[in-house]
Design an enzyme around this catalytic site. Sequence first.
Site, PDB file in Angstrom:
ATOM      1  N   CYS A  98      33.197  27.491 -22.931  1.00 42.42           N
ATOM      2  CA  CYS A  98      33.661  26.175 -23.391  1.00 42.42           C
ATOM      3  C   CYS A  98      32.524  25.207 -23.688  1.00 42.42           C
ATOM      4  O   CYS A  98      32.774  24.090 -24.155  1.00 42.42           O
ATOM      5  CB  CYS A  98      34.612  25.576 -22.362  1.00 42.42           C
ATOM      6  SG  CYS A  98      36.043  26.633 -22.068  1.00 42.42           S
ATOM      7  N   HIS A 100      33.887  16.334 -19.488  1.00 37.64           N
ATOM      8  CA  HIS A 100      34.541  17.623 -19.690  1.00 37.64           C
ATOM      9  C   HIS A 100      36.000  17.500 -19.274  1.00 37.64           C
ATOM     10  O   HIS A 100      36.892  17.955 -19.977  1.00 37.64           O
ATOM     11  CB  HIS A 100      33.813  18.706 -18.886  1.00 37.64           C
ATOM     12  CG  HIS A 100      34.270  20.090 -19.185  1.00 37.64           C
ATOM     13  ND1 HIS A 100      34.242  20.617 -20.455  1.00 37.64           N
ATOM     14  CD2 HIS A 100      34.773  21.073 -18.382  1.00 37.64           C
ATOM     15  CE1 HIS A 100      34.700  21.867 -20.424  1.00 37.64           C
ATOM     16  NE2 HIS A 100      35.039  22.158 -19.188  1.00 37.64           N
ATOM     17  N   GLU A 134      32.687  16.769 -11.467  1.00 34.79           N
ATOM     18  CA  GLU A 134      32.000  16.068 -12.556  1.00 34.79           C
ATOM     19  C   GLU A 134      31.790  14.598 -12.219  1.00 34.79           C
ATOM     20  O   GLU A 134      30.730  14.028 -12.498  1.00 34.79           O
ATOM     21  CB  GLU A 134      32.786  16.203 -13.857  1.00 34.79           C
ATOM     22  CG  GLU A 134      32.063  15.610 -15.057  1.00 34.79           C
ATOM     23  CD  GLU A 134      32.745  15.900 -16.385  1.00 34.79           C
ATOM     24  OE1 GLU A 134      32.140  15.592 -17.429  1.00 34.79           O
ATOM     25  OE2 GLU A 134      33.876  16.440 -16.382  1.00 34.79           O
ATOM     26  N   LYS A 191      40.555  15.316 -23.618  1.00 33.80           N
ATOM     27  CA  LYS A 191      41.392  16.507 -23.437  1.00 33.80           C
ATOM     28  C   LYS A 191      42.798  16.131 -22.975  1.00 33.80           C
ATOM     29  O   LYS A 191      43.725  16.945 -23.084  1.00 33.80           O
ATOM     30  CB  LYS A 191      40.756  17.459 -22.420  1.00 33.80           C
ATOM     31  CG  LYS A 191      39.537  18.207 -22.919  1.00 33.80           C
ATOM     32  CD  LYS A 191      39.070  19.238 -21.894  1.00 33.80           C
ATOM     33  CE  LYS A 191      37.845  20.016 -22.375  1.00 33.80           C
ATOM     34  NZ  LYS A 191      36.620  19.190 -22.353  1.00 33.80           N
ATOM     35  N   HIS A 231      42.535  21.508 -24.282  1.00 30.84           N
ATOM     36  CA  HIS A 231      41.203  22.099 -24.177  1.00 30.84           C
ATOM     37  C   HIS A 231      41.008  23.104 -25.300  1.00 30.84           C
ATOM     38  O   HIS A 231      41.637  24.162 -25.315  1.00 30.84           O
ATOM     39  CB  HIS A 231      41.076  22.785 -22.814  1.00 30.84           C
ATOM     40  CG  HIS A 231      39.681  23.176 -22.451  1.00 30.84           C
ATOM     41  ND1 HIS A 231      38.637  23.147 -23.349  1.00 30.84           N
ATOM     42  CD2 HIS A 231      39.148  23.623 -21.281  1.00 30.84           C
ATOM     43  CE1 HIS A 231      37.533  23.563 -22.748  1.00 30.84           C
ATOM     44  NE2 HIS A 231      37.819  23.849 -21.493  1.00 30.84           N
ATOM     45  N   PHE A 249      32.934  28.585 -18.387  1.00 30.83           N
ATOM     46  CA  PHE A 249      32.985  29.673 -17.410  1.00 30.83           C
ATOM     47  C   PHE A 249      31.658  30.427 -17.426  1.00 30.83           C
ATOM     48  O   PHE A 249      31.087  30.692 -18.488  1.00 30.83           O
ATOM     49  CB  PHE A 249      34.114  30.647 -17.752  1.00 30.83           C
ATOM     50  CG  PHE A 249      35.495  30.138 -17.437  1.00 30.83           C
ATOM     51  CD1 PHE A 249      35.693  28.995 -16.685  1.00 30.83           C
ATOM     52  CD2 PHE A 249      36.621  30.829 -17.891  1.00 30.83           C
ATOM     53  CE1 PHE A 249      36.970  28.540 -16.385  1.00 30.83           C
ATOM     54  CE2 PHE A 249      37.894  30.383 -17.597  1.00 30.83           C
ATOM     55  CZ  PHE A 249      38.079  29.237 -16.850  1.00 30.83           C
TER      56      PHE A 249
END
Length: 417
Positions: A165, A305, A316, A337, A342, A403
């Site tokens: 991502c 994110h 985060e 998002k 996403h 990931f």
Amino acid sequence: MNLKRVVVTGIGALTPLGNSVPEYWQGLVNGVSGADAITLFDASKFKTRFACELKNFDPTQFLDKKEARKIDRFTQTALVCSDEAVKSAGISKELVNPDRVGVIFSSGIGGLITFQQEVTEFALGDGTPRFNPFFIPKMILDIAAGQISMRHGFRGPNYAVVSACASSTHAIMDAFNLIRLGKAEIILAGGSESVIREAGVGGFNAMKALSERNDDPKTASRPFDKDRDGFVIGEGAGMLVLENLEHAVARGANIICEIAGAGASADAYHITAPHPEGLGARNVMLATLNDAGMKPEDIDYINVHGTSTPLGDISEVKAIQQVFGEHAYHLNISSTKSMTGHLLGAAGVIEAIACVMAVKHDVVPPTINHFTDDPGLDPALNFTFCKAQQRTVRAALSNTFGFGGHNASVIVKKYSA
């Protein structure tokens, strides 16, 4: 060495909020959710039955029908997005040297739709190998970059970046670095993703990564909300046209903003979970600020994110507080998002575009779907809940994490001669 300045001269976007940059930005500012019931396949037996799909997207409106059949949906969206970006940048053969124009375009997964279709048809057959001759070229995720270069005749650096991502933010970073090193004059940078099919949704469901709020899809993506239960998968594409400042000025290009810096780091912690104290996120933000030669106080907005997962959102925010200290309480934070879902490998670029537009218009898009405060988050922070906020945005930071512990960030700022 004397690094060249890099500016943004064009933008393209194909998102669940609209099939152009103006539609995308209007959706963000108005707090529109792109989530709805899945239409791209029968999801009635799946744990998650909704997603952020593109709306009214017909590739044959932009591409020859025969050619469209030869490419996967993620490449179709990439090509359509590239057309808008190239047009907005005013790039023509008379004004640029195609040997000095590159394409760095990414995807987190690539042609999953094609892969699923071909393998399924083989498995249901009699064992005789009858594969489409375009199977491999349709599936490989670097093909979008290649197809874009062929469509527009650009012969400069051309490749794909893969970091889950964080992929399209890494693509922007690579383009930024190549241009400031003088390796190219213009690079089209971004990413696309389209995996809203059985394998994509089923795979993320098996990981328990997706929200299962099937009774209310439009409020399912809830970054920083106490009751968030996972992300909402989306699809689409985005592109920034990055250009050497001197080259842009010489050809009379419209300069939208400047790329100030970019950075990358690794969590080195877990294949899917973020570092609990946000170590990798902290390091990438510090690296990006250092690369830009900027202080924390120079940033007015962070597009986080912010996937709406229980662990990711908190880690985060911890990292932001570590990096920005007291200034964290004076900047805006938001997760777009909450509206787009996403977009996986395309998330970084469409969120960078949100930052570009925030800098351009001095408007911070909101984090929608906030209902209940999370006691694990500092309520004094400005998460830009529910409504867009007007403020001067001198510079904006965009975070993306993938990931495998891959982290990438980019800073855009107002351009001044």
